[in-house]
Design a protein around this motif. Structure first.
Motif, PDB file in Angstrom:
ATOM      1  N   THR A 122       0.514  -1.063   0.342  1.00 43.43           N
ATOM      2  CA  THR A 122      -0.158   0.170  -0.331  1.00 43.43           C
ATOM      3  C   THR A 122       1.157   1.438  -0.019  1.00 43.43           C
ATOM      4  OG1 THR A 122      -0.378   0.669   2.685  1.00 43.43           O
ATOM      5  CG2 THR A 122      -1.741  -0.813   1.675  1.00 43.43           C
ATOM      6  N   GLU A 123       0.629   2.006  -1.094  1.00 45.36           N
ATOM      7  CA  GLU A 123       1.435   3.427  -0.932  1.00 45.36           C
ATOM      8  C   GLU A 123       0.687   5.067  -0.694  1.00 45.36           C
ATOM      9  OE1 GLU A 123       3.214   4.262  -4.602  1.00 45.36           O
ATOM     10  OE2 GLU A 123       4.214   2.135  -5.201  1.00 45.36           O
ATOM     11  N   LEU A 158       1.563   0.001 -14.949  1.00 47.98           N
ATOM     12  CA  LEU A 158      -0.215   0.621 -14.295  1.00 47.98           C
ATOM     13  C   LEU A 158       0.292   1.041 -13.286  1.00 47.98           C
ATOM     14  CD1 LEU A 158      -3.344  -0.087 -14.631  1.00 47.98           C
ATOM     15  CD2 LEU A 158      -3.522  -2.113 -13.779  1.00 47.98           C
ATOM     16  N   VAL A 159       0.867   0.661 -12.558  1.00 48.56           N
ATOM     17  CA  VAL A 159       0.820   0.657 -11.098  1.00 48.56           C
ATOM     18  C   VAL A 159       2.077   2.443 -11.172  1.00 48.56           C
ATOM     19  CG1 VAL A 159       2.074   0.764  -8.608  1.00 48.56           C
ATOM     20  CG2 VAL A 159       0.623  -1.615  -9.673  1.00 48.56           C
ATOM     21  N   ASN A 160       2.790   2.914 -11.922  1.00 50.05           N
ATOM     22  CA  ASN A 160       2.991   3.788 -12.128  1.00 50.05           C
ATOM     23  C   ASN A 160       1.954   5.065 -12.747  1.00 50.05           C
ATOM     24  OD1 ASN A 160       6.125   3.054 -11.417  1.00 50.05           O
ATOM     25  ND2 ASN A 160       6.142   2.572 -13.617  1.00 50.05           N
ATOM     26  N   THR A 161       1.202   4.513 -13.381  1.00 47.37           N
ATOM     27  CA  THR A 161      -0.040   4.944 -14.507  1.00 47.37           C
ATOM     28  C   THR A 161      -0.855   5.602 -13.037  1.00 47.37           C
ATOM     29  OG1 THR A 161       0.542   3.838 -16.782  1.00 47.37           O
ATOM     30  CG2 THR A 161      -1.100   5.363 -15.559  1.00 47.37           C
ATOM     31  N   VAL A 162      -1.277   4.815 -12.395  1.00 40.24           N
ATOM     32  CA  VAL A 162      -2.281   5.173 -11.054  1.00 40.24           C
ATOM     33  C   VAL A 162      -1.079   6.028 -10.295  1.00 40.24           C
ATOM     34  CG1 VAL A 162      -3.823   4.458  -9.330  1.00 40.24           C
ATOM     35  CG2 VAL A 162      -3.452   2.943 -11.497  1.00 40.24           C
ATOM     36  N   ARG A 163      -0.332   5.615 -10.077  1.00 40.82           N
ATOM     37  CA  ARG A 163       0.453   6.725  -8.782  1.00 40.82           C
ATOM     38  C   ARG A 163       1.112   8.465  -9.817  1.00 40.82           C
ATOM     39  NH1 ARG A 163       5.221   4.349  -8.886  1.00 40.82           N
ATOM     40  NH2 ARG A 163       4.733   3.029  -7.327  1.00 40.82           N
ATOM     41  N   GLN A 164       1.457   8.600 -11.460  1.00 40.05           N
ATOM     42  CA  GLN A 164       1.638   9.852 -11.539  1.00 40.05           C
ATOM     43  C   GLN A 164       0.259  11.009 -11.610  1.00 40.05           C
ATOM     44  OE1 GLN A 164       3.169   9.399 -15.665  1.00 40.05           O
ATOM     45  NE2 GLN A 164       3.187  11.038 -15.998  1.00 40.05           N
ATOM     46  N   ARG A 165      -1.170   9.797 -12.150  1.00 39.58           N
ATOM     47  CA  ARG A 165      -2.560  10.744 -12.388  1.00 39.58           C
ATOM     48  C   ARG A 165      -2.216  11.302 -10.848  1.00 39.58           C
ATOM     49  NH1 ARG A 165      -5.899   8.017 -17.363  1.00 39.58           N
ATOM     50  NH2 ARG A 165      -3.978   7.948 -19.098  1.00 39.58           N
ATOM     51  N   LEU A 166      -2.450  10.322  -9.471  1.00 39.71           N
ATOM     52  CA  LEU A 166      -2.755  10.800  -8.629  1.00 39.71           C
ATOM     53  C   LEU A 166      -1.789  11.770  -7.888  1.00 39.71           C
ATOM     54  CD1 LEU A 166      -3.310   7.245  -6.707  1.00 39.71           C
ATOM     55  CD2 LEU A 166      -5.353   9.255  -7.652  1.00 39.71           C
ATOM     56  N   GLU A 167      -1.046  11.628  -8.472  1.00 41.62           N
ATOM     57  CA  GLU A 167      -0.004  12.915  -7.851  1.00 41.62           C
ATOM     58  C   GLU A 167       0.027  14.363  -8.431  1.00 41.62           C
ATOM     59  OE1 GLU A 167       4.197  10.515  -6.377  1.00 41.62           O
ATOM     60  OE2 GLU A 167       4.126  11.049  -8.114  1.00 41.62           O
ATOM     61  N   ASP A 168       0.020  13.489 -10.140  1.00 38.46           N
ATOM     62  CA  ASP A 168      -0.298  15.370 -11.061  1.00 38.46           C
ATOM     63  C   ASP A 168      -2.161  15.617 -10.863  1.00 38.46           C
ATOM     64  OD1 ASP A 168       1.893  14.444 -12.148  1.00 38.46           O
ATOM     65  OD2 ASP A 168       1.502  13.673 -14.017  1.00 38.46           O
ATOM     66  N   LEU A 169      -3.030  15.473  -9.501  1.00 38.60           N
ATOM     67  CA  LEU A 169      -3.946  16.018  -9.601  1.00 38.60           C
ATOM     68  C   LEU A 169      -3.317  16.852  -8.800  1.00 38.60           C
ATOM     69  CD1 LEU A 169      -6.350  13.408  -7.967  1.00 38.60           C
ATOM     70  CD2 LEU A 169      -6.307  14.361 -10.440  1.00 38.60           C
ATOM     71  N   ASP A 170      -3.918  18.402  -9.575  1.00 43.81           N
ATOM     72  CA  ASP A 170      -3.990  19.676  -8.228  1.00 43.81           C
ATOM     73  C   ASP A 170      -5.426  20.160  -7.722  1.00 43.81           C
ATOM     74  OD1 ASP A 170      -3.198  22.233  -7.603  1.00 43.81           O
ATOM     75  OD2 ASP A 170      -2.618  22.726 -10.028  1.00 43.81           O
ATOM     76  N   LYS A 181      -5.186  -6.352 -10.939  1.00 45.72           N
ATOM     77  CA  LYS A 181      -5.495  -5.125 -10.532  1.00 45.72           C
ATOM     78  C   LYS A 181      -4.826  -4.366  -9.442  1.00 45.72           C
ATOM     79  CE  LYS A 181      -9.660  -6.174 -13.144  1.00 45.72           C
ATOM     80  NZ  LYS A 181     -10.901  -5.867 -13.628  1.00 45.72           N
ATOM     81  N   VAL A 182      -5.520  -2.549  -9.750  1.00 46.78           N
ATOM     82  CA  VAL A 182      -4.873  -1.774  -8.480  1.00 46.78           C
ATOM     83  C   VAL A 182      -6.256  -1.346  -8.238  1.00 46.78           C
ATOM     84  CG1 VAL A 182      -3.023  -0.442  -7.873  1.00 46.78           C
ATOM     85  CG2 VAL A 182      -2.545  -1.509 -10.010  1.00 46.78           C
ATOM     86  N   GLY A 183      -5.949  -1.651  -6.872  1.00 49.59           N
ATOM     87  CA  GLY A 183      -6.674  -0.678  -6.199  1.00 49.59           C
ATOM     88  C   GLY A 183      -6.791   0.799  -5.252  1.00 49.59           C
TER      89      GLY A 183
END
Length: 503
Positions: free
Chosen positions: A171-172, A197-209, A251-253
């Motif tokens: 869990t990150e 897939l994990v990196n894509t999810v992480r990047q999209r969440l981190e890029d949220l402004d 899958k990623v949750g």
């Protein structure tokens, strides 16, 4: 010595300071909240102040672990690091700025500051109002576990750890939101999930402004590939067993604090027509239920438009025996079929929405009684025909078979433009609407995964995990579209062996 203290104070803009200065600055920063409590103690030769929000902390833990330890040693000359070593709590943090202290207080921390010390100390001991684990309200099950997620991240993580008892579960933690920070967790199995897939999810969440994140459904809309589409692209669920089964399949949750639903990605169109009961039923029953939901989705979209098209443009396709009853039923209806269908569909949607917003018992009664009374009154008044009521009722029932509420809502909305197109151009309008819908679905993706997979691109092996369900002994592969590190779950040859006790 005095010069070093001045440099330190300039660097932090707050510390060292007197207790009066701390109280003044902290109160101003927290809008002079009446719930902010300050308690000052003189221990040894120094004054110590303890401050917290009265409704945010566990007061029993405050007195037992912190205050009893401090007041038991009246002669000690305390400082922040000595308190950190003496107080038997692991959730301690030393701070350099008053802003970080204020954020900790808001989340349920207790602050301790020794006058003229260089750093204040906080302990995280929140007293949170948490809903007890209960049954799922929106995804009811007959077979399988009955517990559902709650609004507490701690409780949800505990449920996940209990079900996925493996050291490979990772869990990150991310904090999203500039004004109202919210904790978000990315959950996956390290030895199975695809790293891209994990990196894509992480990047999209981190890029949220964003200023704040109110719920997991808001996060889904913020990170999905095509925000203008009516179709949901991330699967939401309140069932831990469905979440864990998806994680096992690679899958990623995504879990959001204070939200009772979690997200699963990637999701395809067929993911929204699956239920965890399909796994618990025997394979042939599970396959029947999945195909039935798929057929029901098409019926819900096409049944009412087909009725409108047949009566408006293609009367010749109606059997003569049925045509007589249709003519008798519509003899007193003054409206064209398209207006009649739109009126009745809107009535059904109003009843559904009113039933969902009213209390449970009142909503159920109002939906049943309202549907019967209004339907009969509409027929007698000549606003609609008996046959259309049957058609619209079947369309509504078909849309309710979708296990996902979000997908059911999308299907119901699509019916309205399809009815309008059928009223304008008949079967040609229906084909135009279906063509536009299929083209749109071909262009939609869920974090890079095609929305119509495994039909497009076609993966025969993935039919087991979408449209049909094979026996457990043959269902030994994870979906290829997830590109997992371990595509095979177990040996199919060993799973088919049946050994008796004497072997």
């Amino acid at each position: 010595m005095r010069r070093s203290v001045q440099k330190k104070k300039k660097a932090s803009d707050t510390f060292p300071c007197t207790i009066e200065e701390l109280k003044k600055q902290l109160s101003s920063m927290l809008q002079d909240s009446p719930d902010l409590n300050f308690s000052t103690y003189t221990l040894g030769q120094k004054r110590i102040i303890v401050f917290y929000f009265t409704y945010q902390i566990n007061k029993e833990q405050l007195h037992r672990s912190i205050l009893d330890t401090l007041l038991a040693s009246q002669d000690k000359t305390w400082d922040a690091k000595m308190i950190q070593n003496e107080v038997p709590l692991a959730s301690s943090t030393l701070h350099d700025t008053l802003i970080s202290v204020a954020k900790e207080l808001i989340q349920g921390g207790v602050g301790i500051y020794v006058e003229e010390d260089e750093q204040p100390l906080t302990y995280y001991i929140p007293e949170q109002a948490r809903r007890a684990v209960s049954r799922a309200e929106n995804e009811s099950l007959v077979l399988g576990p009955q517990i559902a997620f709650t609004e507490s991240m701690v409780t949800n993580l505990n449920i996940i750890r209990w079900r996925l008892d493996t050291p490979e579960l990772k869990t990150e933690k991310l904090i999203i939101g500039k004004e109202i920070p919210t904790e978000i967790r990315i959950v996956y199995l390290k030895n199975i999930s695809n790293d891209d897939l994990v990196n894509t999810v992480r990047q999209r969440l981190e890029d949220l402004d964003v200023n704040d994140v109110m719920d997991s459904n808001v996060v889904a809309q913020l990170i999905e590939d095509r925000s203008t589409s009516i179709f949901p692209q991330l699967l939401t669920t309140e069932l831990p067993d469905r979440f864990c089964n998806s994680i096992i399949n690679g899958k990623v949750g995504i879990m959001v604090d204070k939200s009772p639903t979690v997200l699963i990605t990637p999701a395809t169109l067929f993911s929204f027509l699956e239920s965890t009961e399909d796994i618990y039923f025997r394979w042939n029953i599970g396959t029947f239920l999945r195909i039935m939901r798929l057929v029901a989705m098409f019926l819900s979209i096409l049944l009412t438009p087909a009725y409108v098209a047949a009566l408006s443009f293609h009367v010749e396709v109606i059997p003569s025996s049925l045509l007589v009853s249709l003519g008798q039923s519509r003899a007193n209806v003054p409206f064209p079929p398209v207006f009649e269908a739109l009126l009745l569909e809107l009535l059904i949607e109003l009843l559904r929405e009113a039933g969902a917003r009213l209390p449970t018992k009142v909503g159920q009664t109002m939906g049943i009684v309202g549907g019967i009374v209004l339907g009969q009154a509409a027929v007698k008044a000549g606003f609609t025909s008996n046959i259309l009521i049957i058609v619209v009722a079947l369309s509504a029932l078909a849309s309710f078979t979708a296990p996902s509420y979000m997908m059911g809502g999308a299907i119901r909305v699509i019916r309205f433009p399809m009815i309008i197109l059928s009223g304008l151009w008949g079967l040609l309008g229906i084909f135009l609407g279906l063509s536009f819908l299929i083209i749109h679905l071909l262009k939609v993706s869920s974090l890079g995964t095609p929305y119509l997979s495994p039909l497009y691109p076609f993966h025969f092996a993935d039919l087991d995990n979408s449209i049909v369900r094979l026996p457990w002994s043959r269902s030994n592969r994870r979906p290829t579209v997830n590109e997992t590190k371990k595509p095979v779950k177990f040996s199919q040859k060993e799973a088919k062996k049946k050994r008796d006790i004497d072997e």
